[in-house]
Design an enzyme around this catalytic site. Structure first.
Site, PDB file in Angstrom:
ATOM      1  N   LEU A  66       0.951  -1.404  -0.185  1.00 44.80           N
ATOM      2  CA  LEU A  66       0.351   0.187   0.168  1.00 44.80           C
ATOM      3  C   LEU A  66       0.620   0.834   0.084  1.00 44.80           C
ATOM      4  O   LEU A  66       1.859   1.000   0.336  1.00 44.80           O
ATOM      5  CB  LEU A  66      -1.278  -0.252   1.134  1.00 44.80           C
ATOM      6  N   THR A  98       6.083   1.468   2.650  1.00 42.39           N
ATOM      7  CA  THR A  98       7.130   1.716   2.975  1.00 42.39           C
ATOM      8  C   THR A  98       6.668   2.895   3.722  1.00 42.39           C
ATOM      9  O   THR A  98       5.806   4.167   3.248  1.00 42.39           O
ATOM     10  CB  THR A  98       8.175   2.939   1.927  1.00 42.39           C
ATOM     11  N   LYS A 173      15.058   2.043   5.057  1.00 42.46           N
ATOM     12  CA  LYS A 173      14.378   2.653   4.188  1.00 42.46           C
ATOM     13  C   LYS A 173      14.097   3.536   3.926  1.00 42.46           C
ATOM     14  O   LYS A 173      14.323   4.533   2.558  1.00 42.46           O
ATOM     15  CB  LYS A 173      13.065   1.603   3.826  1.00 42.46           C
TER      16      LYS A 173
END
Ligand code: NAD
Length: 297
Positions: A66, A98, A173
């Site tokens: 998502l 993320t 990330k």
């Protein structure tokens, strides 16, 4: 070993990831808020579901791709019909979106109360990497959960890296994407200056790619149309990684900088540039379209 997989979120990244799971022989049941996205995945061989709850029936593994932490929380925990209530104990839940580390940790804690194994597993490598099955997965969770997720993730990616406990995947990330934003902004700036001074962008890209300015953008994601095939710049900046998602990731990075008292001046400069580009009406274009912000009008 094949597993019944539910895959929710069939956008630019989700579609090719589903394609690779099907190629690997898994039965995959899919759902997205956009019916066209479900139709596209069904054409790849996925089973279409009418709701997220229907998608997870009989699933041993649930994967989400998502856009935001709010979407992940509403789906699994905080929404009207939390999906965690519909999963059998022992189900492996892999969130590849993320999002912020706090939401990842809170979702993991809720998963534990339902007897589920949860990992945050955001990805790097873009749509091209998703199509080729060469993504890098950056995983947060216990060692046992990482080992459990590894075989499934290997069918969509080449490098499966364990960042640490829950939320660590999201922190790594955010660091990576802040650096990517800086690289993209710097590469656009340099290429535009060279072009404005009479250089051929192919020649300049080749030279910088063989020199000390080389980076991932020059190697795999050139922002100038006509330099590379199969990148968003070759397709009018469609597909790829939306400007609004890069702005979201830079917000996540700024939050991490604030929480930890870390200076992030380069990230802040990149964020200002991507925000300007977004409010100029380019939020759904690929992030390499930032080049056009530098070009003479
Ligand atoms: P996208 O906008 O193309 O797709 C997201 C999909 O999720 C949409 O189809 C949307 O309808 C669906 N969705 C949202 N909420 C939903 C819900 N509750 N139930 C079902 N479906 C729902 O985004 P994307 O480019 O595929 O990126 C997905 C995630 O991966 C983002 O967090 C992004 O930051 C990250 N990411 C993207 C790239 C890239 O190159 N595109 C690379 C690495 C990471």
């Amino acid at each position: 070993m094949t597993a019944n997989i539910a895959f929710i979120g069939l956008g630019n990244m989700g579609q090719p990831m589903v394609a690779n799971l099907i190629k690997a022989g898994h039965p995959v049941r899919v759902y997205d808020l956009q019916p066209e996205a479900i139709d596209r995945a069904a054409k790849l061989g996925a089973m279409a579901a009418k709701s997220a709850v229907e998608a997870v029936q009989q699933a041993g593994v649930v994967i989400t791709m998502l856009q935001t932490g709010h979407q992940v929380d509403s789906l699994y925990v905080g929404g009207a019909d939390p999906l965690f209530r519909h999963l059998a104990a022992g189900t492996l839940v892999i969130d590849c979106s993320t999002i912020d580390a706090a939401t990842a940790r809170a979702t993991a804690a809720q998963a534990m109360t339902h007897g589920l194994d949860f990992v945050d597993a955001p990805v790097s490598g873009g749509v091209v990497g998703a199509e080729a099955g060469t993504l890098t997965f950056i995983v947060g969770g216990s060692a046992a959960q990482f080992s459990r997720a590894q075989p499934v993730l290997s069918q969509m990616g080449q490098k499966i890296l364990h960042a640490g406990e829950h939320g660590a995947g999201q922190i790594a990330k955010a660091c990576n994407n802040m650096l990517l934003a800086v690289q993209m902004a710097g590469t656009c700036e340099a290429l535009n200056m060279g072009i404005n001074n009479g250089l051929d962008p192919r020649v300049l890209s080749e030279i910088m790619g063989q020199s000390s300015g080389n980076n991932w953008v020059l190697e795999r994601y050139n922002p100038v149309p006509g330099v590379m095939d199969k990148v968003p710049a070759a397709q009018g900046y469609s597909g790829g990684f939306k400007v609004k998602l890069m702005c979201k990731d830079l917000d996540l990075a700024m939050d991490l900088g604030k929480i930890s008292g870390s200076p992030v001046p380069m990230g802040a400069a990149a964020k200002a540039l991507f925000n300007l580009h977004q409010v100029a009406g380019h939020e759904d274009l690929d992030f390499s379209s930032l080049l056009t912000l530098f070009q003479k009008k």
